[in-house]
Design a protein around this motif. Structure first.
Motif, mmCIF file in Angstrom:
data_model
loop_
_atom_site.group_PDB
_atom_site.id
_atom_site.type_symbol
_atom_site.label_atom_id
_atom_site.label_comp_id
_atom_site.label_asym_id
_atom_site.label_seq_id
_atom_site.Cartn_x
_atom_site.Cartn_y
_atom_site.Cartn_z
ATOM 1 N N ASP A 169 0.832 -1.214 0.000
ATOM 2 C CA ASP A 169 0.000 0.000 0.000
ATOM 3 C C ASP A 169 0.864 1.261 0.000
ATOM 4 N N ILE A 170 1.928 1.244 0.797
ATOM 5 C CA ILE A 170 2.826 2.403 0.810
ATOM 6 C C ILE A 170 3.481 2.582 -0.556
ATOM 7 N N GLN A 171 3.953 1.498 -1.145
ATOM 8 C CA GLN A 171 4.603 1.583 -2.451
ATOM 9 C C GLN A 171 3.665 2.162 -3.501
ATOM 10 N N GLU A 172 2.414 1.759 -3.469
ATOM 11 C CA GLU A 172 1.455 2.256 -4.459
ATOM 12 C C GLU A 172 1.141 3.733 -4.265
ATOM 13 N N SER A 173 1.356 4.251 -3.062
ATOM 14 C CA SER A 173 1.068 5.665 -2.799
ATOM 15 C C SER A 173 2.234 6.582 -3.158
ATOM 16 N N LEU A 174 3.395 6.010 -3.431
ATOM 17 C CA LEU A 174 4.582 6.825 -3.685
ATOM 18 C C LEU A 174 4.665 7.255 -5.145
ATOM 19 N N LYS A 175 5.248 8.420 -5.338
ATOM 20 C CA LYS A 175 5.532 8.912 -6.682
ATOM 21 C C LYS A 175 7.009 8.664 -6.990
#
Length: 536
Positions: free
Chosen positions: A201-207
């Motif tokens: 989830d954190i990875q998907e939120s990162l740019k």
């Protein structure tokens, strides 16, 4: 079956920061906020910061040019040469007009070069980093592998994934891969980690260019090399007693071609205690035996602290330390090794030959930290503690990890509250440098100085809207005849000086005006405007 609870989405993460006031100049304030304000800098990222700063610099450059241009006109009328060529060159920004005097041409060139220099200068501050503290809701940690490596086989691939990066480039007091720590030359630890669902989830939120550093105290599988003493190694009774404590020690031995043997003793007390392991590799042609070359390893579950770096593409352990000695370890946590069925020897014995430095020497594969002139093939670092730790951890995860139906769930996964977790978001931004703030302040400062100069030159008969119409409307008498021949080319054969003068005129119902006029070829100084008078 023990399953991970629902993990909070990134939307539940709250950003903590201190507010920053805008500067008095809103455009300069926007630039400073985009660079200095942490939350804004992280939100924009370096690419959008460059766009915002570039746009605002362009707007400020336009405003600065307009104000300074008016000041030049005022100065020219009051103190300058007051030539028609100068006024024309200033209004049209003729940088190469040789008929202008050097002073206004120098200022025009300054106004032309300044935006180019500032535009190139602020880009030199690329490559910086801004950190922002995040706060997450409750989450779970446990003995698990990196995202995507769950529920694969019997642990063989997990062992290779965890151990191979270290074996290829061995060093101490550093981390490797997802969760391996080499604490010293005798101690290695493989840390429990955040549940994969939360990491994903954190990875998907990162740019692009963003990452999150996550720190927490966790349990770990720690293996320590404590070899037998000289008296123990020379004692047949010691080895007989040790061998008897293992159910099938000889089944985990193998003689390789060249009379080289390798062996592993693990799984004491009817193969239920895996906390004590012996590894050995011996050469029979040199009179060596299993006992003479055996290394002893103790494995426990201890408390460690770890920091993971989470990016869009990867999760890696970047810092870690062991907080407990073996004696301080919680005894309730040791049951996963002391009362379990892991079957290490039969599955992993071949890895003693797989990760054998003699093979690399044979094919001239030197260590990465050695040179061609002085090649090294056998590291000074002891690589076996990490191998034993990887063996036990990989079997533990594959058989009893959070994704499996296991009786060891409470020991192998556990919750953490927000106060026990530190999350720091990092974003690639412009460097938050004082020099960059100076660069962004140049245009506002010049603009304020120009406005102040205009106030000091208030009496000069030139308004902010002064232009070609003003010149044509003010020419008196036969002044137009003196400009004959320049209608098409816009060029005069001689320097023409002009003077601003005022004369009274009455218009309307006794409303008194001061009429402005332009005298062509006059050598007198221009008149000044009087306070509380209307001019037209």
């Amino acid at each position: 079956m023990h399953l991970a609870p629902n993990v909070p989405s990134p939307a539940a993460i709250r950003i903590q920061y201190k507010s920053t006031d805008f500067a008095q100049d809103p455009k300069r304030g926007l630039c400073i906020v985009a660079v200095r304000h942490k939350a804004t800098a992280v939100l924009l990222g370096q690419t959008n910061q460059l766009v915002v700063v570039g746009l605002v610099l362009s707007i400020m450059a336009f405003i600065t040019q307009q104000q300074v241009q008016k000041v030049i006109l005022l100065y020219e009328a009051r103190y300058g040469a007051s030539t028609l060529q100068n006024f024309d060159g200033i209004l049209q920004r003729k940088y190469f007009d040789l008929n202008m005097t050097w002073q206004p041409r120098l200022v025009l060139w300054f106004l032309f070069i300044l935006p180019l220099g500032l535009g190139a200068s602020y880009k030199q501050f690329s490559g910086g980093s801004t950190k922002l503290i995040l706060q997450a809701s409750d989450m779970h940690f446990g003995a698990t592998a990196a995202p995507g490596y769950q529920l694969i086989g019997n642990g063989l691939s997990l062992l290779v994934t965890a151990y191979l990066p270290f074996w290829l480039n061995p060093a101490v007091r550093r981390t490797y891969g997802f969760n391996l720590l080499i604490a010293d030359n005798a101690t290695a630890a493989i840390l429990d980690a955040p549940f994969p669902s939360f990491l994903t989830d954190i990875q998907e939120s990162l740019k692009v260019g963003q990452s999150v550093l996550m720190s927490a105290q966790v349990n770990a599988t720690v293996t320590q090399n404590l070899n037998p003493s000289t008296s123990e190694r020379d004692s047949p009774e010691y080895w007989q007693e040790t061998q008897d404590s293992y159910s099938t020690p000889n089944s985990s031995k193998q003689i390789l071609p060249g009379h080289v043997g390798m062996g592993m003793w693990t799984g004491q007390n009817s193969r239920y205690n895996w906390s004590l392991t012996y590894l050995s590799r011996w050469d029979q042609t040199e009179g060596q035996t299993f006992e003479s070359q055996a290394e002893r390893f103790f494995t426990t579950r201890r408390t460690c602290i770890g920091t993971w770096n989470i990016t869009q593409a990867n999760v890696s352990l970047v810092n870690a330390s062991i907080l407990q000695t073996a004696e301080q370890a919680n005894q309730k946590q040791q049951s996963v090794f002391q009362n379990n069925t892991l079957s290490i020897g039969g599955i992993y014995l071949q890895f003693l030959d797989e990760f054998n430095w003699a093979h690399r020497r044979r094919w001239n594969q030197r260590l990465p930290d050695s040179s061609r002139g002085d090649p090294k093939f056998v590291p000074s670092v002891n690589t076996r503690p990490a191998l034993v730790s990887a063996m036990l951890w990989s079997r533990l995860v594959s058989l009893n990890g959070p994704e499996r139906d296991s009786d060891y769930g409470s020991s192998l996964f556990y919750p953490k509250t927000p106060s026990e977790i530190t999350l720091v978001k990092q974003s690639r931004t412009l460097t938050r440098s004082a020099l960059l703030i100076v660069i962004l302040s140049v245009h506002p400062v010049l603009t304020m100085l120009a406005v102040l100069a205009k106030a000091l030159l208030y009496g000069t008969p030139i308004s902010d809207d002064f232009g070609l119409i003003s010149l044509l409307a003010g020419i008196q008498g036969n002044g137009i005849e003196k400009l004959r021949g320049a209608a098409l080319s816009g060029k005069l054969n001689r320097t023409v000086r002009i003077r601003f003068d005022t004369r009274d005129d009455v218009g309307g119902e006794a409303l008194e005006y001061h009429r402005l006029g332009l005298e062509v070829d006059s050598q007198k100084k221009s008149d000044s405007l009087e306070a509380k008078r209307k001019y037209g």
